[in-house]
Design a protein around this motif. Sequence first.
Motif, mmCIF file in Angstrom:
data_model
loop_
_atom_site.group_PDB
_atom_site.id
_atom_site.type_symbol
_atom_site.label_atom_id
_atom_site.label_comp_id
_atom_site.label_asym_id
_atom_site.label_seq_id
_atom_site.Cartn_x
_atom_site.Cartn_y
_atom_site.Cartn_z
ATOM 1 N N LEU A 264 9.150 -0.052 0.233
ATOM 2 C CA LEU A 264 10.471 0.076 -0.121
ATOM 3 C C LEU A 264 10.729 -0.702 -1.567
ATOM 4 O O LEU A 264 11.339 -0.554 -2.516
ATOM 5 N N TRP A 265 10.157 -2.016 -1.355
ATOM 6 C CA TRP A 265 10.498 -3.171 -2.479
ATOM 7 C C TRP A 265 9.730 -2.340 -3.884
ATOM 8 O O TRP A 265 10.232 -2.529 -4.816
ATOM 9 N N ASN A 266 8.463 -2.069 -3.610
ATOM 10 C CA ASN A 266 7.837 -1.359 -4.820
ATOM 11 C C ASN A 266 8.300 -0.388 -5.463
ATOM 12 O O ASN A 266 8.408 0.007 -6.788
ATOM 13 N N GLN A 267 8.962 0.608 -4.355
ATOM 14 C CA GLN A 267 9.693 1.632 -5.132
ATOM 15 C C GLN A 267 10.969 1.434 -5.853
ATOM 16 O O GLN A 267 11.159 1.876 -7.108
ATOM 17 N N TYR A 268 11.642 0.492 -5.231
ATOM 18 C CA TYR A 268 12.829 0.024 -5.881
ATOM 19 C C TYR A 268 12.569 -0.700 -7.193
ATOM 20 O O TYR A 268 13.264 -0.544 -8.245
ATOM 21 N N HIS A 269 11.788 -1.846 -7.036
ATOM 22 C CA HIS A 269 11.717 -2.674 -8.220
ATOM 23 C C HIS A 269 10.762 -2.322 -9.239
ATOM 24 O O HIS A 269 10.842 -2.596 -10.545
ATOM 25 N N ASN A 270 9.633 -1.457 -8.843
ATOM 26 C CA ASN A 270 8.634 -1.297 -9.633
ATOM 27 C C ASN A 270 8.304 0.392 -10.065
ATOM 28 O O ASN A 270 7.654 0.836 -10.696
ATOM 29 N N GLY A 271 9.306 1.037 -8.987
ATOM 30 C CA GLY A 271 8.980 2.568 -9.238
ATOM 31 C C GLY A 271 7.742 2.973 -8.922
ATOM 32 O O GLY A 271 7.248 4.338 -9.187
ATOM 33 N N ARG A 272 6.988 2.509 -7.857
ATOM 34 C CA ARG A 272 5.797 2.805 -7.362
ATOM 35 C C ARG A 272 6.227 3.675 -5.954
ATOM 36 O O ARG A 272 6.707 3.410 -5.270
ATOM 37 N N GLY A 273 5.489 4.688 -6.108
ATOM 38 C CA GLY A 273 5.552 5.830 -4.968
ATOM 39 C C GLY A 273 4.483 6.700 -4.878
ATOM 40 O O GLY A 273 3.675 6.755 -6.002
ATOM 41 N N PRO A 274 4.403 7.419 -4.052
ATOM 42 C CA PRO A 274 5.464 7.710 -2.847
ATOM 43 C C PRO A 274 5.384 6.515 -1.744
ATOM 44 O O PRO A 274 4.416 5.886 -1.945
ATOM 45 N N MET A 275 6.378 6.492 -1.018
ATOM 46 C CA MET A 275 6.568 5.255 -0.075
ATOM 47 C C MET A 275 5.620 5.362 0.940
ATOM 48 O O MET A 275 4.885 4.347 1.404
ATOM 49 N N LEU A 276 5.394 6.758 1.381
ATOM 50 C CA LEU A 276 4.305 6.983 2.606
ATOM 51 C C LEU A 276 3.422 7.811 1.905
ATOM 52 O O LEU A 276 3.440 8.672 0.983
ATOM 53 N N PRO A 277 2.038 7.887 2.475
ATOM 54 C CA PRO A 277 1.814 7.045 3.528
ATOM 55 C C PRO A 277 1.802 5.449 3.297
ATOM 56 O O PRO A 277 1.485 5.329 1.939
ATOM 57 N N LEU A 278 1.790 4.793 4.143
ATOM 58 C CA LEU A 278 2.010 3.032 3.936
ATOM 59 C C LEU A 278 0.411 2.766 3.330
ATOM 60 O O LEU A 278 -0.511 3.302 3.774
ATOM 61 N N LYS A 279 0.406 1.784 2.625
ATOM 62 C CA LYS A 279 -0.703 0.997 2.035
ATOM 63 C C LYS A 279 -1.479 0.359 3.236
ATOM 64 O O LYS A 279 -0.689 -0.358 3.972
ATOM 65 N N ARG A 280 -2.605 0.524 3.440
ATOM 66 C CA ARG A 280 -3.472 0.127 4.689
ATOM 67 C C ARG A 280 -3.556 -1.365 4.436
ATOM 68 O O ARG A 280 -3.962 -1.858 3.432
ATOM 69 N N LYS A 281 -3.294 -2.346 5.661
ATOM 70 C CA LYS A 281 -3.615 -3.681 5.458
ATOM 71 C C LYS A 281 -4.366 -4.191 6.859
ATOM 72 O O LYS A 281 -4.273 -3.522 7.710
ATOM 73 N N ARG A 282 -5.141 -5.160 6.538
ATOM 74 C CA ARG A 282 -5.869 -5.729 7.602
ATOM 75 C C ARG A 282 -4.996 -6.334 8.334
ATOM 76 O O ARG A 282 -4.049 -6.992 8.299
ATOM 77 N N TYR A 283 -5.169 -6.179 9.573
ATOM 78 C CA TYR A 283 -4.247 -6.751 10.832
ATOM 79 C C TYR A 283 -4.856 -7.420 11.967
ATOM 80 O O TYR A 283 -4.250 -8.435 12.502
ATOM 81 N N SER A 284 -6.150 -7.236 12.279
ATOM 82 C CA SER A 284 -6.766 -7.984 13.396
ATOM 83 C C SER A 284 -7.487 -9.379 12.811
ATOM 84 O O SER A 284 -8.012 -9.152 11.449
ATOM 85 N N THR A 285 -7.440 -10.217 13.606
ATOM 86 C CA THR A 285 -7.815 -11.680 13.096
ATOM 87 C C THR A 285 -9.430 -11.575 12.538
ATOM 88 O O THR A 285 -9.663 -12.203 11.949
ATOM 89 N N ARG A 286 -9.936 -10.920 13.549
ATOM 90 C CA ARG A 286 -11.599 -10.936 13.167
ATOM 91 C C ARG A 286 -11.777 -10.191 11.782
ATOM 92 O O ARG A 286 -12.592 -10.858 10.875
#
Length: 221
Positions: free
Chosen positions: A158-180
């Motif tokens: 949402l932030w990137n779409q509003y401030h930078n015009g970057r889209g589409p918003m979905l699918p979401l950018k994948r991020k690492r989430y597990s500690t390992r």
Amino acid sequence: MGITRKGVLEAMDRTPTFWNTVLSSLQHSTFITLGRIFGTGRHDFNKLLRSIQDNKVMFTKAAFSERWENNPDKGQLGNYLQTYLKHVYEPSQQDFDDLVAHFQKQRDQYESIYRDIRHHFGHRLYIRNEEIEKLFNAVNIVELEKFCVNLEALWDALWNQYHNGRGPMLPLKRKRYSTRNILKGKTSPYKTPPSNAQYIYEAQTALKMLEKGKPKKPKLR
């Protein structure tokens, strides 16, 4: 975390009350925050989505151009706006509908797994250990990490779409989430790590210091 588990546990066992308090505080803040996001308070995510739906015009190229004109750094950017506008993504109604549907899936997951835990923390003065243990046994820690990281990714979109015009918003950018996986990944000194990675790096550093120091058990006065 690359630390001798036995050494860390021996050090932590010397100050168990402190570490149990830290654990309880982190659990409490996590589920209370999730409750505020998915609840019906002043700043829940549903209100944000309704505001977006009612003000879709703020995501148009015209609105982006207007914000650009009010940018204090506009003079340094010269005539770059017209070139940049060619790459600005203007969301369609389908994009907004998909966003609402995506969040509803998040809400369904929250209500089926995490809501009861939040209610115990938020509405109970005293919680029996066996009660909270029963609720926690239904929680997969890795899935909870993924759930929280996806919420952050949604905010970033949402932030990137509003401030930078970057889209589409979905699918979401994948991020690492597990500690390992985060600890296995490479870090860059020129890039700020995601918030969850920063917490993990600092926790790893603190535990290494704890193991190395192996402080003596404090004497009660």
